[in-house]
Design a protein around this motif. Sequence first.
Motif, PDB file in Angstrom:
ATOM      1  N   UNK A   3      38.418 -12.744  50.358  1.00 33.91           N
ATOM      2  CA  UNK A   3      38.893 -12.929  51.765  1.00 33.91           C
ATOM      3  C   UNK A   3      37.856 -12.146  52.605  1.00 33.91           C
ATOM      4  N   UNK A   4      37.088 -11.335  52.058  1.00 40.53           N
ATOM      5  CA  UNK A   4      36.206 -10.404  52.894  1.00 40.53           C
ATOM      6  C   UNK A   4      34.841 -10.801  52.373  1.00 40.53           C
ATOM      7  N   UNK A   5      33.954 -10.964  53.562  1.00 37.41           N
ATOM      8  CA  UNK A   5      32.656 -11.518  53.568  1.00 37.41           C
ATOM      9  C   UNK A   5      31.852 -10.720  52.605  1.00 37.41           C
ATOM     10  N   UNK A   6      31.916  -9.202  52.800  1.00 37.62           N
ATOM     11  CA  UNK A   6      30.892  -8.411  52.124  1.00 37.62           C
ATOM     12  C   UNK A   6      31.240  -8.449  50.796  1.00 37.62           C
ATOM     13  N   UNK A   7      32.320  -8.951  50.101  1.00 41.60           N
ATOM     14  CA  UNK A   7      32.792  -8.807  48.850  1.00 41.60           C
ATOM     15  C   UNK A   7      32.830 -10.274  48.169  1.00 41.60           C
ATOM     16  N   UNK A   8      32.269 -11.144  48.815  1.00 43.86           N
ATOM     17  CA  UNK A   8      32.786 -12.656  48.404  1.00 43.86           C
ATOM     18  C   UNK A   8      31.789 -12.871  47.233  1.00 43.86           C
ATOM     19  N   UNK A   9      30.800 -12.186  46.836  1.00 42.35           N
ATOM     20  CA  UNK A   9      29.845 -12.590  46.062  1.00 42.35           C
ATOM     21  C   UNK A   9      30.239 -11.585  44.484  1.00 42.35           C
ATOM     22  N   UNK A  10      31.488 -10.921  44.645  1.00 45.35           N
ATOM     23  CA  UNK A  10      31.891 -10.180  43.430  1.00 45.35           C
ATOM     24  C   UNK A  10      32.337 -11.112  42.295  1.00 45.35           C
ATOM     25  N   UNK A  11      31.974 -10.749  40.830  1.00 47.17           N
ATOM     26  CA  UNK A  11      32.145 -11.575  39.905  1.00 47.17           C
ATOM     27  C   UNK A  11      33.506 -12.341  39.678  1.00 47.17           C
ATOM     28  N   UNK A  12      34.760 -11.545  40.125  1.00 45.92           N
ATOM     29  CA  UNK A  12      35.790 -12.270  39.992  1.00 45.92           C
ATOM     30  C   UNK A  12      35.956 -12.923  41.053  1.00 45.92           C
ATOM     31  N   UNK A  13      35.458 -13.072  42.112  1.00 42.83           N
ATOM     32  CA  UNK A  13      35.413 -13.870  43.302  1.00 42.83           C
ATOM     33  C   UNK A  13      34.645 -15.315  43.115  1.00 42.83           C
ATOM     34  N   UNK A  14      33.549 -15.119  42.461  1.00 43.09           N
ATOM     35  CA  UNK A  14      32.552 -16.250  42.325  1.00 43.09           C
ATOM     36  C   UNK A  14      33.320 -16.934  40.974  1.00 43.09           C
ATOM     37  N   UNK A  15      33.829 -16.380  39.995  1.00 46.79           N
ATOM     38  CA  UNK A  15      34.512 -16.893  38.884  1.00 46.79           C
ATOM     39  C   UNK A  15      33.616 -16.634  37.448  1.00 46.79           C
ATOM     40  N   UNK A  16      32.535 -15.986  37.664  1.00 48.48           N
ATOM     41  CA  UNK A  16      31.827 -15.745  36.628  1.00 48.48           C
ATOM     42  C   UNK A  16      32.370 -14.800  35.577  1.00 48.48           C
ATOM     43  N   UNK A  17      33.208 -14.098  35.952  1.00 54.71           N
ATOM     44  CA  UNK A  17      34.291 -13.303  34.831  1.00 54.71           C
ATOM     45  C   UNK A  17      35.600 -13.509  35.343  1.00 54.71           C
ATOM     46  N   UNK A  18      36.192 -13.999  34.249  1.00 53.60           N
ATOM     47  CA  UNK A  18      37.830 -14.160  34.467  1.00 53.60           C
ATOM     48  C   UNK A  18      38.601 -12.757  34.671  1.00 53.60           C
ATOM     49  N   UNK A  19      39.905 -12.685  35.579  1.00 48.83           N
ATOM     50  CA  UNK A  19      40.406 -11.348  35.460  1.00 48.83           C
ATOM     51  C   UNK A  19      40.707 -10.497  34.378  1.00 48.83           C
ATOM     52  N   UNK A  20      41.329 -11.347  33.303  1.00 43.43           N
ATOM     53  CA  UNK A  20      41.564 -10.816  32.093  1.00 43.43           C
ATOM     54  C   UNK A  20      40.315 -10.184  31.353  1.00 43.43           C
TER      55      UNK A  20
END
Length: 317
Positions: free
Chosen positions: A93-110
Motif C-alpha cells: 500500500x506504500x508507493x515507495x515499496x510497491x516494487x518490492x519482490x513480495x508485492x510484485x509477486x516475483x517471490x512468494x511469501x513462503x
Amino acid sequence: MTAVESRPAAESGSELGPRAGQWTRRDRVLAFVALTKPRIIELLLITTVPVMFLAEQGVPDLWLVLATCLGGYLSAGGANALNMYYDRDIDARMHRTSNRPLVTGVVRPGECLAFGLSLAVVSTLWFGLTVNWASAGLALGALLFYVVVYTMWLKRRTAQNIVWGGIAGCMPVLIGWSSVTGELSWAALVLFLVIFFWTPPHYWPLSMKVKDDYARVGVPMLPVVATNTVVARQVVLYSWVMVAVSLALWPLGYVGWFYPLVAGLAGAWWLREAHALLSRARAGLTGSKLKEMRLFHWSISYVSLVFLAVAIDPFLR
C-alpha cells in the motif's frame, strides 16, 4: 528494466499464481538479492570494516575482513528478508515499496520466509566457524532485534520506533571490533553510540519526505504524528549529541589528530544542515522548499567520512 520494475502497482497485491511463467530466472535471482536490501547493507559494511582497522591498529587479516563482511551481509540480508515478509501487507500500500519482490509477486511469501530463516542460520554458523562465536552472537542478536523488536513490535506502535529500532543498525560496529579482538571496548561502545544517535536524524528527514505513505498504512513515524518543526527540533537535538559523542574517541586515547579533525569538520557541516532544516520548518516551508532530503543525503556522506577517518587514523599516529 526488468519485469519486477515494470509491473504496474495495481497488480502489486497479487500472488504468483498462473502468471508465474512471466518471470525469468534473472528476474527471480535479482528479486532474491533485492530481499536482502543491498543498499542498506552497504552502510552497515561502511561501519564494520573501518572499526576492524582501529581494533587492529593497522591492517587486519584480509581473510578475516572478507569473512566478517560476508557474514554481515548474510545476517543483515536475512533480517531484511524477514522484515519484508512481515511488512508485505503495508509494503503493498506504500508507493515507495510497491516494487518490492513480495508485492510484485516475483517471490512468494513462503519462499521469502524460508530464505530469511536460512540466511539467519547460515550467517550465524558462518560467523561462529570462520570469525568467532562472540561475533556470531552479536550478529544473531542484531537480526532478532531488528525483526522481533523493531519490525514486529516498535514500528507500528510508537513514534520512537526508529530511535530504539536503530540499535540493530549499530551492531555492525561491535561485530567489527569483536571479530578482531574477540571482545568489546570503550572505543566500540563510543562508535556504537555515534550510529545510535545518527540513525534518527538520518532517517527522519526521509520520513518527512514520504510521511503520507506512512500515514496511509498507519505507521506512526515521528513526521506522521508531529509537525515539521517538532521533528526538526528532534533532529537538531540528536545531531548535537551525535557530534559530541563522536569526538569522545579522542580524549579516551583511541585515536590521534586525524580522526577528531575529520569528525569535527564533518560534524560542523552536519549541524549547519540540521539547523537550516529547523529554520525552514519554523518558517512554515513545505514540499520542495523544505529541502529535508539535503540532510538525508549528507548523513550518508557524514558516516562515510567519519568511519573512513576511523580506518585511516591508526596509520597517522
